[in-house]
Structure formats: structure tokens, C-alpha cells
Design a protein around this motif. Structure first.
Motif, PDB file in Angstrom:
ATOM      1  N   GLN A   1       3.409   4.643   6.727  1.00 25.07           N
ATOM      2  CA  GLN A   1       3.946   3.700   6.096  1.00 25.07           C
ATOM      3  C   GLN A   1       4.743   2.581   6.757  1.00 25.07           C
ATOM      4  O   GLN A   1       5.310   2.779   8.146  1.00 25.07           O
ATOM      5  CB  GLN A   1       5.255   4.653   5.462  1.00 25.07           C
ATOM      6  N   ARG A   2       4.760   1.374   6.345  1.00 30.97           N
ATOM      7  CA  ARG A   2       5.615   0.421   6.818  1.00 30.97           C
ATOM      8  C   ARG A   2       6.622   0.097   5.821  1.00 30.97           C
ATOM      9  O   ARG A   2       6.731   0.280   4.692  1.00 30.97           O
ATOM     10  CB  ARG A   2       4.536  -0.971   6.755  1.00 30.97           C
ATOM     11  N   ARG A   3       8.113  -0.029   6.636  1.00 28.87           N
ATOM     12  CA  ARG A   3       9.202   0.404   5.818  1.00 28.87           C
ATOM     13  C   ARG A   3       9.922  -0.939   5.957  1.00 28.87           C
ATOM     14  O   ARG A   3       9.643  -1.649   6.735  1.00 28.87           O
ATOM     15  CB  ARG A   3      10.191   1.275   6.316  1.00 28.87           C
TER      16      ARG A   3
ATOM     17  N   THR B   1      -3.096  -1.047   1.617  1.00 32.33           N
ATOM     18  CA  THR B   1      -4.588  -0.736   1.811  1.00 32.33           C
ATOM     19  C   THR B   1      -4.808   0.805   1.423  1.00 32.33           C
ATOM     20  O   THR B   1      -3.838   1.642   1.251  1.00 32.33           O
ATOM     21  CB  THR B   1      -5.252  -1.000   3.196  1.00 32.33           C
ATOM     22  N   ALA B   2      -6.098   1.274   1.582  1.00 27.61           N
ATOM     23  CA  ALA B   2      -6.210   2.495   1.470  1.00 27.61           C
ATOM     24  C   ALA B   2      -5.813   3.611   2.202  1.00 27.61           C
ATOM     25  O   ALA B   2      -5.623   4.736   2.152  1.00 27.61           O
ATOM     26  CB  ALA B   2      -7.814   2.842   1.361  1.00 27.61           C
ATOM     27  N   ARG B   3      -5.446   2.855   3.484  1.00 26.72           N
ATOM     28  CA  ARG B   3      -4.680   3.681   4.529  1.00 26.72           C
ATOM     29  C   ARG B   3      -3.220   3.305   4.852  1.00 26.72           C
ATOM     30  O   ARG B   3      -2.781   3.956   5.765  1.00 26.72           O
ATOM     31  CB  ARG B   3      -5.591   3.477   5.785  1.00 26.72           C
ATOM     32  N   THR B   4      -2.705   2.534   4.086  1.00 26.22           N
ATOM     33  CA  THR B   4      -1.351   2.011   4.432  1.00 26.22           C
ATOM     34  C   THR B   4      -0.389   1.612   3.174  1.00 26.22           C
ATOM     35  O   THR B   4      -0.984   1.330   2.333  1.00 26.22           O
ATOM     36  CB  THR B   4      -1.274   0.605   5.177  1.00 26.22           C
ATOM     37  N   VAL B   5       0.738   2.475   3.233  1.00 25.17           N
ATOM     38  CA  VAL B   5       1.573   2.592   2.238  1.00 25.17           C
ATOM     39  C   VAL B   5       2.851   1.704   2.642  1.00 25.17           C
ATOM     40  O   VAL B   5       3.517   1.865   3.854  1.00 25.17           O
ATOM     41  CB  VAL B   5       2.191   3.882   1.534  1.00 25.17           C
ATOM     42  N   LEU B   6       3.189   0.700   1.703  1.00 26.90           N
ATOM     43  CA  LEU B   6       4.673  -0.052   2.191  1.00 26.90           C
ATOM     44  C   LEU B   6       5.666   0.384   1.178  1.00 26.90           C
ATOM     45  O   LEU B   6       5.437   0.765   0.196  1.00 26.90           O
ATOM     46  CB  LEU B   6       4.469  -1.434   1.544  1.00 26.90           C
ATOM     47  N   ALA B   7       6.851   1.071   2.001  1.00 25.00           N
ATOM     48  CA  ALA B   7       7.884   1.561   1.429  1.00 25.00           C
ATOM     49  C   ALA B   7       9.067   0.665   1.161  1.00 25.00           C
ATOM     50  O   ALA B   7       9.358   0.133   2.527  1.00 25.00           O
ATOM     51  CB  ALA B   7       8.386   2.718   2.112  1.00 25.00           C
TER      52      ALA B   7
END
Length: 206
Positions: free
Chosen positions: A19-21, A160-166
Motif C-alpha cells: 500500500q502507498r498511503r 495496479t494489480a499489485r499496488t493499492v493506494l490508501a
């Protein structure tokens, strides 16, 4: 299978992606205070509805849920005798104070979007599973108000399929593109409260 191969799958079969916050733009207390008053009044009025029904969409996991349409959305249809437009106009008149307070809070962050959004989703104790907003023609703004713990109850969106933005939206406005899979991050629904406002646009150029 790819998540499992890459070591991103838990024993329960849930993908734990990096996750990128981010933190939304804080909304000043000057604008939050009247919003709290309006939201509390809204919840009390909804609780007095027919058979105690405060849920406009039973499939949504929330104790109370309402959508307000902007006058620009329903005015054009009123002349044609649309019952849905008349219902939307009556609801707007009933909760115009809430709309105006919500608009003021948004205008302090993005005046252009405050002129463009055509609908406002208002929720109480909302818990959202991953979904996309099929009717949206652009990104939306989210704002959450309550005593839930900081760092919880934000909005997550797939980058992306591998990264979530929180995005932390507690007492802050975050801009998210709901046309990508997104959901509400977990929060302590049993012991805290959370109102949310979602400003979005369903008409105009994408």
C-alpha cells in the motif's frame, strides 16, 4: 494463482498487496462543525421515517444511506413531468442545509469541482467492499467525519494489480477515481462512529 506465486496471498486466500498511503486535504473545523450538526439532524430525521427505514439501498452495508441530486441534475427533467425528478427535488429541499454545508467544505479545497458535482452520497456506519462506480464520469471526492481511529476507515483504490493506494479521508477531502476498484478500509464499526460524504458527477464529458 499469481498472487500465491508471488507470496502476496494469505492462508485465508486474501491478497495482501503493498500500500502507498496518502492524506486528503484537511477540512477546517469552521466547515466541519456545521456539517456535524446537519449530519446528526439528517440521521435523526431518517430514523423517524416509515418503519424506521433509513436505508435507500438495502444492498449497501450501512445503517443509513442517502443520495442527494443537485438542482442542475433534476431541474431539466421537472418540466417533462418526471416523477423521479420531483422526488429528487423534494428531497433536496428537505436536506438543502446539509448540501450547502457539504458544498462549502468542498469549495474550500476545489472550487471548480464544487461547481460541477451532480450528486452527494451521505452515509452513516458505511462498510464498503471492493466495487466500481459505473455511472461516474470522473473522479469523486470523499470526506469522512466521526470518532473512528485515525488511520482507519479511509478509501482504498487499486493503482495496479499489485499496488493499492490508501487515502486517509478522516476530516479531509481525498480525490479518488471510483471507476477503478475501490473500497472502505476497515474501522471499528462496533465502538465508533463514521459519517461519509461522497461528491460525484454522473453527467457531462468523461
Amino acid at each position: 494463482r499469481r498472487y500465491e506465486t508471488e507470496g502476496l496471498l494469505t492462508p485465508k486466500g486474501i491478497a495482501q498487496r503493498p500500500q502507498r498511503r496518502f492524506v486528503g486535504t484537511p477540512v477546517p473545523e469552521l466547515h466541519l462543525a456545521p456539517l456535524r450538526v446537519e449530519l446528526k439532524a439528517w440521521l435523526e430525521q431518517r430514523a423517524k421515517g416509515a418503519k424506521g427505514n433509513v436505508q435507500e439501498r438495502p444492498s449497501i452495508d450501512a445503517e443509513a444511506y442517502m443520495i442527494l441530486r443537485s438542482p442542475t441534475d433534476f431541474n431539466a427533467k421537472l418540466g417533462a413531468g418526471s416523477r423521479a425528478a420531483r422526488k429528487a427535488a423534494d428531497k433536496f429541499a428537505k436536506f438543502e442545509g446539509l448540501w450547502k454545508c457539504a458544498e462549502t467544505a468542498l469549495r474550500g479545497v476545489d472550487s471548480a469541482f464544487a461547481n460541477e458535482f451532480t450528486a452527494l452520497a451521505v452515509t452513516y456506519q458505511f462498510q464498503g467492499s471492493p466495487h466500481i462506480d459505473k455511472q461516474n464520469v470522473g473522479p469523486f471526492y470523499g470526506l469522512a467525519i466521526g470518532d473512528f481511529a485515525d488511520g482507519t476507515g479511509g478509501i482504498c483504490v487499486e493503482s495496479t494489480a499489485r499496488t493499492v493506494l490508501a487515502v486517509n479521508t478522516k476530516h479531509a477531502l481525498g480525490k479518488i477515481d471510483g471507476r477503478f476498484p475501490h473500497w472502505v478500509a476497515p474501522w471499528d464499526v462496533e465502538n465508533s462512529t463514521r459519517f461519509s460524504l461522497i461528491y460525484y458527477r454522473t453527467t457531462g464529458d468523461p
